[in-house]
Write an enzyme that holds these catalytic residues in place. Structure first.
Site, PDB file in Angstrom:
ATOM      1  NE  ARG A 261      -3.909  -2.198   2.424  1.00 45.23           N
ATOM      2  CZ  ARG A 261      -4.611  -2.630   3.093  1.00 45.23           C
ATOM      3  NH1 ARG A 261      -4.849  -1.266   4.755  1.00 45.23           N
ATOM      4  NH2 ARG A 261      -5.605  -3.973   3.280  1.00 45.23           N
ATOM      5  NE  ARG A 276      -1.378   5.057   8.851  1.00 45.88           N
ATOM      6  CZ  ARG A 276      -2.882   5.075   9.088  1.00 45.88           C
ATOM      7  NH1 ARG A 276      -3.393   4.398   7.770  1.00 45.88           N
ATOM      8  NH2 ARG A 276      -3.685   4.983  10.111  1.00 45.88           N
ATOM      9  CD  GLU A 348      -8.247  -1.001  11.183  1.00 45.42           C
ATOM     10  OE1 GLU A 348      -7.960  -1.994   9.813  1.00 45.42           O
ATOM     11  OE2 GLU A 348      -8.681  -0.046  10.843  1.00 45.42           O
ATOM     12  CB  SER A 351     -11.524  -3.479   8.551  1.00 54.92           C
ATOM     13  OG  SER A 351     -12.383  -2.731   8.677  1.00 54.92           O
ATOM     14  NE  ARG A 391      -2.518  -1.978  11.308  1.00 55.76           N
ATOM     15  CZ  ARG A 391      -3.299  -0.850  10.738  1.00 55.76           C
ATOM     16  NH1 ARG A 391      -4.398  -0.383  11.738  1.00 55.76           N
ATOM     17  NH2 ARG A 391      -2.884  -0.160  10.485  1.00 55.76           N
TER      18      ARG A 391
END
Length: 426
Positions: A261, A276, A348, A351, A391
């Site tokens: 990403r 991130r 988070e 999701s 994560r």
């Protein structure tokens, strides 16, 4: 993509649903283009019918020796042949404009989705586990990690910001986390393991809703392919263009893959550590479901993701996202947020979304109901993280840290660690 028939029959409801996501009314513009397109298609159908009729009449007129009539009919056919391609081009342009508008619109939120503009309006649905009480000040993973083999400097030298280089036992732990997740999702939760492509074409990312609006969030190769931002792209597109049998549903797929990403728009956010990254690993869950059962599948997938956090004994909370905080393709989303003591907050880690038939329409993925030979319906697609490996590593480092800088291994992961039960500072 949206059903134009639904928009024709429910323009006000369509606009009201989009308004919940902060999108201005578009039904009138879409329907105006739709009306023009349908009028031109009708004109083309009439023109084609008249051309066929006139072509037959030419032979009849000549057979009767009526040359003037034959010449008039021939002139009419010639004019239709000249004008019809122009009409076809006009119709194609109008249809393309309408599709371009529809392609940029997000999915309509489910009625159960709460109103709101951002994460502050999300609704907590449940909590699991109690945060550990430390007898020292817990550190963030970016402070703990370097002494354990988590090297951000070497990664930055070769790749720039938002990359990490893992060495030794911490690299082993990351591998163990991914393998454990994949094993649990396949053996306990009923997902089929897949090894999908990491490079895909435009139509694949369009199918899941990443294109055309979110191109800047991805990396593109020099030959026009895209590096997948998540295995959702590959797994969901595995049924692209297919007509499935109802008995084959649900299809539950999972994969452990690298993800890429660009993190466009995230400047200044989570610049330290693994939260991130441009490159990370994730176990993705995808379900291709019957429309009548997709809500139940959504709950099932969420439980599959929760089971990993529970196995790692990591406290978390389950959040129902508001309309303004959901991804564009989702109609309903749960976020799982894991407790990070170093940050003293929930973050988070998964999701899980039900996309309804939004992606299926873009991919033209349907199923044939039992007992029906001709009729088909669009499938429903769902996707979620089961979980993000990096994560999860962050959460383990922070929740299992010790005062001396070491990190104990969660019991569930010990069989994957080759006798290692602790990460110790070098």
């Amino acid at each position: 993509m949206h059903d134009i028939k639904y928009i024709r029959e429910n323009p006000e409801d369509f606009d009201a649903a989009l308004a919940r996501r902060g999108v201005e009314s578009v039904a009138r513009d879409v329907l105006a283009l739709d009306e023009q397109s349908r009028a031109l298609k009708t004109e083309l159908q009439k023109g084609q019918a008249r051309r066929n009729e006139a072509s037959k009449a030419i032979g009849k007129a000549k057979g009767q020796g009526d040359e003037p009539a034959a010449q008039a009919l021939m002139a009419e056919v010639a004019e239709l042949k000249r004008s019809m391609p122009e009409t076809e081009e006009r119709e194609r342009g109008i249809s393309d404009r309408m599709q371009a508008i529809l392609a940029l619109l997000p999915n309509l939120p489910d009625e159960a989705v709460p109103p709101g503009d951002n994460e502050d309006d999300n609704v907590e649905k449940a909590r699991w586990g109690e945060p550990r009480q430390f007898d020292f000040d817990p550190k963030e993973h970016s402070e703990i990690g370097p002494a354990l083999g988590l090297d951000f400097e070497a990664a930055a030298e070769m790749s720039g910001a938002r990359f990490a280089f893992l060495r030794g036992r911490i690299a082993r732990l990351q591998r163990a986390i991914g393998q454990y997740m994949l094993d649990q999702q396949t053996t306990k939760n009923g997902f089929q393991e897949c090894a999908p492509p990491l490079l895909v074409r435009d139509e694949a990312v369009f199918g899941v809703g990443q294109l055309p609006k979110f191109a800047e969030d991805m990396f593109q190769t020099t030959d026009g392919r895209w590096l997948i931002p998540t295995a959702e792209v590959s797994l969901t597109n595995s049924v692209r263009g297919q007509i499935l049998e109802e008995a084959s549903l649900p299809i539950r797929l999972t994969a452990l893959t690298p993800c890429f990403r660009s993190e466009a728009g995230s400047a200044g956010k989570d610049t330290k550590g693994l939260i991130r990254q441009h490159q990370f690993e994730k176990v993705e869950l995808v379900t291709i479901a019957h429309p009548d059962h997709s809500d139940d599948e959504h709950e099932r997938m969420t439980q599959a993701a929760e089971s990993i956090l529970q196995a790692f004994e990591l406290p978390y909370r389950k959040m129902l996202l508001c309309a303004g905080d959901m991804g564009a393709a989702a109609r309903k989303t749960y976020d799982l947020e894991v407790w990070l003591p170093g940050q003293n907050s929930y973050r988070e880690i998964s999701s899980i979304s039900n996309c309804g038939d939004f992606q299926a329409r873009r991919m033209n993925s349907r199923f044939r109901p039992d007992g029906e030979e001709k009729g088909t319906r669009f499938v429903h697609t769902l996707n979620g993280s089961g979980l993000a490996v990096g994560r999860a590593l962050v959460a383990i480092l922070e929740n299992y840290q010790q005062a001396d800088g070491s990190v104990t291994i969660p019991p569930a992961l010990l069989p994957y660690m080759g006798g290692i039960d602790k990460l110790e500072p070098e």
